[in-house]
Enzyme design. Structure first.
Site, PDB file in Angstrom:
ATOM      1  N   ILE A   1      37.004  36.893   8.833  1.00  0.00           N
ATOM      2  CA  ILE A   1      36.517  38.280   8.888  1.00  0.00           C
ATOM      3  C   ILE A   1      36.731  38.865  10.271  1.00  0.00           C
ATOM      4  O   ILE A   1      37.168  40.017  10.424  1.00  0.00           O
ATOM      5  CB  ILE A   1      35.018  38.321   8.514  1.00  0.00           C
ATOM      6  CG1 ILE A   1      34.834  37.947   7.035  1.00  0.00           C
ATOM      7  CG2 ILE A   1      34.433  39.710   8.786  1.00  0.00           C
ATOM      8  CD1 ILE A   1      33.384  37.758   6.636  1.00  0.00           C
ATOM      9  N   HIS A   2      36.449  38.080  11.292  1.00  0.00           N
ATOM     10  CA  HIS A   2      36.611  38.520  12.684  1.00  0.00           C
ATOM     11  C   HIS A   2      38.071  38.879  12.984  1.00  0.00           C
ATOM     12  O   HIS A   2      38.365  39.933  13.558  1.00  0.00           O
ATOM     13  CB  HIS A   2      36.136  37.404  13.613  1.00  0.00           C
ATOM     14  CG  HIS A   2      36.322  37.694  15.066  1.00  0.00           C
ATOM     15  ND1 HIS A   2      35.736  38.765  15.704  1.00  0.00           N
ATOM     16  CD2 HIS A   2      37.035  37.034  16.029  1.00  0.00           C
ATOM     17  CE1 HIS A   2      36.077  38.760  16.974  1.00  0.00           C
ATOM     18  NE2 HIS A   2      36.865  37.722  17.201  1.00  0.00           N
ATOM     19  N   VAL A   3      38.986  38.019  12.576  1.00  0.00           N
ATOM     20  CA  VAL A   3      40.412  38.260  12.826  1.00  0.00           C
ATOM     21  C   VAL A   3      40.903  39.465  12.019  1.00  0.00           C
ATOM     22  O   VAL A   3      41.647  40.311  12.536  1.00  0.00           O
ATOM     23  CB  VAL A   3      41.240  37.004  12.483  1.00  0.00           C
ATOM     24  CG1 VAL A   3      42.731  37.305  12.560  1.00  0.00           C
ATOM     25  CG2 VAL A   3      40.879  35.864  13.423  1.00  0.00           C
TER      26      VAL A   3
END
Length: 234
Positions: free
Chosen positions: A188-190
């Site tokens: 999700i972060h990437v």
């Protein structure tokens, strides 16, 4: 807007943050040290995920080839975890203040549908990090502590006598669940970093344009421009 005293630094403003006048205006978002710290943490997490998956199931055993074979993978995996823990600990000390919950976070979550629909003009002004970024930060904090604690229980080479077999079994289950969750959080972060154009550049070059800061982190930019002195033009 009331001026902010020079020695009074809001939670959203971190050491090194500054506006650099020019055409266009640029805003310093991350110091060199913060960027190196971030990438050490990120690389450690990727290596841990690959080595952990290789040890988790025979279907992914081929991944041990990246680390020199099964025995080397088994040896290196916990030590990479130690690197991740201490690297993230430094990262936590750097960023925890700017990731504290704020009133606008509730409003940001309430308008998250507008963000996904591309209606960013309806989003509230936020500080250096929005509620989604703060969620990732705190999730990573809890998960990394969980992984290192359960990992120590499983690390028989050094800590075998400190725990019982039933405790080790629980630790293996907790470690596996935390690993799956942290991989999902990392994805999700990437994805978010790629989706919001300019975010990756901030963590590689250390700065963003004034337009980017105004669009995505307007409260943070307002706090920066209210401070004196500003960073000199280069």
């Amino acid at each position: 807007m009331a001026a902010i005293h020079q020695n009074e630094i809001p939670n959203d403003v971190e050491p090194g943050d500054a506006v650099r006048p020019g055409h266009p205006v640029h805003v310093k978002r991350y110091t060199v040290g913060a960027r190196i710290n971030h990438w050490i943490t990120a690389i450690s997490l990727v290596l841990l995920a690959l080595s952990g998956m290789a040890l988790f199931t025979p279907r992914l055993f081929f991944l041990t080839g990246l680390f020199g074979g099964g025995q080397w993978t088994r040896t290196l995996h916990p030590w990479i975890g130690v690197v991740l823990f201490f690297s993230f600990a430094i990262l936590f000390i750097r960023f925890w203040r700017a990731n504290l919950p704020a009133r606008e976070d509730v409003d940001w979550v309430a308008h998250s549908g507008d963000l996904l629909a591309g209606r960013e003009e309806k989003m509230p002004e936020v500080g250096k990090y929005n509620a989604g970024q703060k969620g990732v930060f705190w999730a990573m904090s809890v998960l990394i502590i969980t992984l290192i604690a359960s990992g120590i229980v499983m690390w028989d080479q050094y800590f075998y006598d400190l725990t019982t077999i039933p405790q080790k079994r629980v630790a293996i289950l907790v470690h596996a669940i935390a690993a799956v969750v942290i991989i999902c959080v990392w994805i999700i972060h990437v994805y978010a970093a790629i989706w919001v154009k300019g975010t990756i550049g901030a963590m590689t070059k250390g700065e963003v344009t004034g337009g980017w800061a105004w669009r995505h982190h307007r409260k943070w930019l307002r706090e920066l421009v209210s401070r004196k002195p500003r960073a000199p033009a280069e």
